[in-house]
Design a protein around this motif. Structure first.
Motif: not given
Length: 329
Positions: A154-157, A161
């Motif tokens: 996921e993008h926010g993992h 990041v």
């Protein structure tokens, strides 16, 4: 003003039958533009050419990782038994299994392996996905950094990041200039200016600063194990052994990155994008860029990108012409 773009022209009967437009950026490790063709500021997705950067958190956290396992983390592999064995070793290091991979499934790129699965009435698994080594490396990175394995794509993992931050740092661009999409294997696909992507490969060619030991290990892993990076008959695997000091990585939609250590201008990074995703033009552009930078192009290299086209009966039916009019230093 944007310089004139390059072209790869396939002819038949003296007529241009298909034309592939090309943009090229060549920089040194400081990001100085050494040569260019077309729009060096083009914002584009390196796709799998990002894999050496995506493997950087792994190299930083696992300094004793065997080189073949680091190479498979950088790979777009062909799904052969040799590839899968290394992926399975890398998975085991994090206590993970094939069920933990979130890359999806596709048939092996190696046609012989794909045909063999069909003959045995077996379905491919996520291990056969060309990105399974990258994902296995990401799972181990999560364990070693103390990040959760769940949601690692996921993008926010935290892992993703950090990978975005590394693209900005190595590419010499502001973090906000690294655009985010989603790749075919579900991890973030990161876009940056073409000159920034070239600088990433320049940093791989001439590592420096705190990241230098990890970058050096990635470069050495890729060049020591070219078969693991792609597979038989594929450009990365065939080209790297023919060019001393070259680490190369293809990306989907006809992107290509090259880290060159031994050129007349010193270590350089190259990135090019073929705008219509014409994969067949890629080896022609790669050889033209290498020649334009003063590197010898041998007959063995030329065999990867023949200048003449032949039909199935062996008759010559056309030519391939590469035009990089503004590639200059």
């Amino acid at each position: 003003m944007t310089a004139q773009a390059g072209r790869v022209v396939f002819t038949r009967g003296g007529l241009a039958e298909s034309v592939h437009t090309v943009h090229v950026a060549v920089v040194d490790r400081e990001g100085r533009r050494v040569a260019s063709c077309g729009d060096a500021d083009l914002i584009t997705f390196p796709r799998s050419s990002s894999k050496p950067v995506q493997a950087l958190p792994l190299a930083l956290s696992a300094p004793d990782l065997p080189p073949d396992e680091l190479a498979i983390a950088c790979a777009s592999h062909a799904g052969t038994p040799e590839h899968l064995a290394v992926v399975e070793r890398l998975l085991a290091r994090s206590g993970s299994t094939v069920d933990d991979l979130r890359c999806g499934t596709h048939p092996p790129f190696d046609p012989g392996v794909a045909a063999d699965l069909i003959r045995r009435d077996e379905k491919p698994t996520p291990l056969h996905h060309n990105c399974s080594g990258k994902h296995a490396g990401m799972l181990l990175s999560c364990v070693l950094h103390g990040w959760p394995r769940e949601g690692y794509t996921e993008h926010g993992h935290p892992l993703q990041v950090r990978i975005r931050e590394l693209h900005a740092e190595l590419g010499g661009v502001p973090l906000d200039d690294v655009r985010v999409g989603t790749d075919g294997c579900s991890v973030p696909a990161l876009a940056l200016p073409l000159h920034g992507a070239a600088r990433v490969f320049a940093r791989l060619a001439a590592p420096g600063g705190e990241l230098a030991p990890a970058l050096e290990r990635i470069f050495r892993a890729m060049t020591a194990h070219p078969f693991l990076i792609a597979g038989a008959g594929r450009l990365d695997t065939t080209l790297m052994p023919l060019v001393p000091g070259l680490a190369a990585k293809m990306g989907a939609e006809a992107f290509y990155g090259m880290a060159l250590r031994d050129t007349p201008k010193g270590p350089l990074g190259v990135a090019f994008k073929i705008m219509d995703a014409g994969e067949r033009a890629r080896p022609h552009v790669a050889l033209a860029v290498l020649g334009g930078l003063g590197l010898p192009v041998t007959e063995e290299m030329r065999a990867l990108a023949p200048a003449t086209l032949h039909n199935w009966a062996g008759r010559e039916v056309g030519t391939v012409e590469v035009e990089l009019p503004s590639l200059r230093g």
